[in-house]
Design a protein around this motif. Structure first.
Motif, PDB file in Angstrom:
ATOM      1  N   LEU A 147       0.932  -1.264  -0.040  1.00 27.75           N
ATOM      2  CA  LEU A 147      -0.058   0.081   0.052  1.00 27.75           C
ATOM      3  C   LEU A 147       0.689   1.295  -0.109  1.00 27.75           C
ATOM      4  O   LEU A 147       0.666   2.280  -0.680  1.00 27.75           O
ATOM      5  CB  LEU A 147      -0.889   0.008   1.251  1.00 27.75           C
ATOM      6  CG  LEU A 147      -1.845  -1.078   1.417  1.00 27.75           C
ATOM      7  CD1 LEU A 147      -2.549  -0.876   2.823  1.00 27.75           C
ATOM      8  CD2 LEU A 147      -3.104  -1.177   0.262  1.00 27.75           C
ATOM      9  N   VAL A 148       2.097   0.967   0.613  1.00 21.85           N
ATOM     10  CA  VAL A 148       2.833   2.336   0.919  1.00 21.85           C
ATOM     11  C   VAL A 148       4.527   1.835   0.585  1.00 21.85           C
ATOM     12  O   VAL A 148       4.676   0.642   1.133  1.00 21.85           O
ATOM     13  CB  VAL A 148       2.870   3.149   2.328  1.00 21.85           C
ATOM     14  CG1 VAL A 148       3.806   4.311   2.293  1.00 21.85           C
ATOM     15  CG2 VAL A 148       1.239   3.256   2.491  1.00 21.85           C
ATOM     16  N   LYS A 149       4.970   2.571  -0.151  1.00 18.29           N
ATOM     17  CA  LYS A 149       6.504   2.224  -0.418  1.00 18.29           C
ATOM     18  C   LYS A 149       7.267   3.306  -0.203  1.00 18.29           C
ATOM     19  O   LYS A 149       7.346   4.292  -0.907  1.00 18.29           O
ATOM     20  CB  LYS A 149       6.870   1.677  -1.818  1.00 18.29           C
ATOM     21  CG  LYS A 149       6.049   0.513  -2.308  1.00 18.29           C
ATOM     22  CD  LYS A 149       6.482   0.062  -3.782  1.00 18.29           C
ATOM     23  CE  LYS A 149       5.826  -1.264  -4.172  1.00 18.29           C
ATOM     24  NZ  LYS A 149       6.243  -1.332  -5.511  1.00 18.29           N
ATOM     25  N   ASP A 150       8.100   3.282   0.995  1.00 14.01           N
ATOM     26  CA  ASP A 150       8.782   4.516   1.215  1.00 14.01           C
ATOM     27  C   ASP A 150      10.339   4.113   1.402  1.00 14.01           C
ATOM     28  O   ASP A 150      10.681   3.636   2.297  1.00 14.01           O
ATOM     29  CB  ASP A 150       8.301   4.966   2.454  1.00 14.01           C
ATOM     30  CG  ASP A 150       8.715   6.460   3.080  1.00 14.01           C
ATOM     31  OD1 ASP A 150       9.560   6.809   2.304  1.00 14.01           O
ATOM     32  OD2 ASP A 150       8.418   6.907   4.019  1.00 14.01           O
ATOM     33  N   ASP A 151      11.044   4.385   0.295  1.00 21.35           N
ATOM     34  CA  ASP A 151      12.524   4.149   0.413  1.00 21.35           C
ATOM     35  C   ASP A 151      13.465   5.298   0.477  1.00 21.35           C
ATOM     36  O   ASP A 151      13.248   6.363  -0.184  1.00 21.35           O
ATOM     37  CB  ASP A 151      12.895   3.486  -0.856  1.00 21.35           C
ATOM     38  CG  ASP A 151      12.181   2.183  -1.417  1.00 21.35           C
ATOM     39  OD1 ASP A 151      11.776   1.407  -0.170  1.00 21.35           O
ATOM     40  OD2 ASP A 151      12.342   1.648  -2.242  1.00 21.35           O
ATOM     41  N   GLY A 152      14.148   5.331   1.502  1.00 21.08           N
ATOM     42  CA  GLY A 152      15.124   6.182   1.772  1.00 21.08           C
ATOM     43  C   GLY A 152      16.587   6.053   1.238  1.00 21.08           C
ATOM     44  O   GLY A 152      16.731   5.033   0.210  1.00 21.08           O
ATOM     45  N   ASN A 159      17.694  15.682  -5.628  1.00 23.16           N
ATOM     46  CA  ASN A 159      16.893  16.756  -6.083  1.00 23.16           C
ATOM     47  C   ASN A 159      15.346  16.910  -5.687  1.00 23.16           C
ATOM     48  O   ASN A 159      14.627  17.924  -6.069  1.00 23.16           O
ATOM     49  CB  ASN A 159      17.109  17.181  -7.668  1.00 23.16           C
ATOM     50  CG  ASN A 159      16.523  15.899  -8.513  1.00 23.16           C
ATOM     51  OD1 ASN A 159      15.722  15.003  -7.876  1.00 23.16           O
ATOM     52  ND2 ASN A 159      17.049  15.828  -9.515  1.00 23.16           N
ATOM     53  N   ASP A 160      15.211  15.880  -5.099  1.00 19.67           N
ATOM     54  CA  ASP A 160      13.549  15.851  -4.476  1.00 19.67           C
ATOM     55  C   ASP A 160      13.662  16.263  -3.361  1.00 19.67           C
ATOM     56  O   ASP A 160      13.829  15.901  -2.256  1.00 19.67           O
ATOM     57  CB  ASP A 160      13.078  14.450  -4.746  1.00 19.67           C
ATOM     58  CG  ASP A 160      11.670  14.113  -3.985  1.00 19.67           C
ATOM     59  OD1 ASP A 160      11.168  15.135  -3.526  1.00 19.67           O
ATOM     60  OD2 ASP A 160      11.285  13.113  -3.995  1.00 19.67           O
ATOM     61  N   ARG A 166      12.363  15.384   4.423  1.00 18.78           N
ATOM     62  CA  ARG A 166      11.562  14.326   5.326  1.00 18.78           C
ATOM     63  C   ARG A 166      12.671  13.271   5.874  1.00 18.78           C
ATOM     64  O   ARG A 166      12.816  13.228   7.096  1.00 18.78           O
ATOM     65  CB  ARG A 166      10.612  13.620   4.374  1.00 18.78           C
ATOM     66  CG  ARG A 166       9.919  12.595   5.446  1.00 18.78           C
ATOM     67  CD  ARG A 166       8.733  12.115   4.549  1.00 18.78           C
ATOM     68  NE  ARG A 166       8.987  11.351   3.398  1.00 18.78           N
ATOM     69  CZ  ARG A 166       9.783  10.303   3.436  1.00 18.78           C
ATOM     70  NH1 ARG A 166       9.939   9.750   4.313  1.00 18.78           N
ATOM     71  NH2 ARG A 166       9.960   9.628   2.135  1.00 18.78           N
ATOM     72  N   LEU A 167      13.336  12.919   4.885  1.00 23.34           N
ATOM     73  CA  LEU A 167      14.756  11.776   5.325  1.00 23.34           C
ATOM     74  C   LEU A 167      15.314  12.622   6.193  1.00 23.34           C
ATOM     75  O   LEU A 167      15.682  11.932   7.339  1.00 23.34           O
ATOM     76  CB  LEU A 167      15.475  11.407   4.032  1.00 23.34           C
ATOM     77  CG  LEU A 167      14.635  10.543   3.153  1.00 23.34           C
ATOM     78  CD1 LEU A 167      15.372  10.242   1.744  1.00 23.34           C
ATOM     79  CD2 LEU A 167      14.246   9.123   3.741  1.00 23.34           C
TER      80      LEU A 167
END
Lengths: 101, 187
Positions: A42-47, B123-124, B130-131
């Motif tokens: 549902l959510v993909k959050d990659d740092g 560039n985002d 947030r990170l």
């Protein structure tokens, strides 16, 4: 040990994948959830060195998380942090991987 | 107005409606538009989409980036790749003649430095911002404790400091190929 089940400070159970904590293993296990349990991300959050995905599986939702310094682990998003589904998935993974290097 | 008005009648009606709206708009200007901002923050609240307000918000984002001339030049994926490339150089940047703790501390510091710079290079800016807030780096003591817990989880009872330092320098993993086969993953 394949999976280490641990209670976190919030009282929820976390299932840590032992010695399978890399970014790439996260992709592999996400694929496993999708293929074997029809889980839908549902959510993909990659740092840069962390990942947090939320999956829906049947009636349940759970999180799968990666931190380069900790590894990969999943946990229920339900209030009490208990989940038969995640227990079953953890047992399944353990029986499949038992005996591999 | 009849139920089926002629085309000309409809056009005249719309024109009349347009005039009415224009007059209404002139008579009912938004009260805040007449207010005067005394600083950039007030301006951003009063006129959120004015060029001054957008620039003000951008300047706040850029404060997180420091003075790095390479800031904001990469996509998220490029930044991640850049980080991996830099991380791979860490073993070569360590002095094997130094005590293991010194090497582990150096590896820890370099990794944090590369992570910070990778975020700066994105560039985002929304994700980068947030990170910066959410991917907070551990302190050395936290790192030591987390690594200790990780080793215990991995089956090392009461790990020594040297085992912890070695794990911080390079973590041990299972073979991906055998795990993927066991999981029955389709390629």
């Amino acid at each position: 040990m394949i999976i280490s089940k641990e209670k976190n400070s919030a009282g929820n159970y976390e299932y840590h994948l032992v010695r399978m904590g890399s970014w790439e293993f996260f992709s592999d296990f996400s694929e496993f959830f999708k293929q074997q349990y029809s889980a839908i991300p549902l959510v993909k959050d990659d740092g840069i060195y962390t990942r947090l995905w939320k999956f829906s599986c049947g009636e349940e939702e759970f999180y799968f998380e990666h931190h380069e310094d900790i590894g990969n682990w999943f946990y229920s998003s339900s209030g009490d942090g208990q989940s038969n589904l995640l227990d079953n998935i953890a047992n399944d993974i353990s029986s499949r991987i038992n005996g591999t290097d | 107005m009849p139920a089926f008005a002629s085309k000309g009648h409809l056009i005249r009606s719309f024109n009349k409606l347009g005039d009415l709206l224009l007059t209404f708009g002139k008579q009912n200007k938004k009260p805040h538009a007449e207010q005067k901002a005394t600083n950039d923050y007030e301006q951003a609240v009063l006129e959120p989409y004015s060029p001054e307000s957008v620039n003000f918000r951008s300047s706040i984002f850029y404060q997180h980036y420091g003075n790095n001339p390479n800031r904001g030049l990469m996509s998220n994926v490029e930044a991640r790749k850049w980080y991996l490339k830099k991380e791979a150089t860490i073993p070569n940047l360590l002095n094997p003649n130094e005590p293991l703790e010194q090497q582990a501390r150096k590896a820890f510091e370099l990794r944090n430095e590369f992570r910070k710079e990778a975020r700066e290079r994105m560039n985002d800016r929304i994700t980068s911002d947030r990170l910066t807030r959410e991917e907070a780096n551990f302190t050395w003591d936290q790192m030591h404790e987390k690594t200790r817990s990780k080793l215990i989880r991995n089956g090392t009872n009461n790990p020594s400091d040297n085992e912890i330092y070695n794990e911080i320098i390079s973590s041990s993993q299972r073979s991906r190929t055998s795990v993927n086969a066991a999981l029955g993953l389709e390629k």
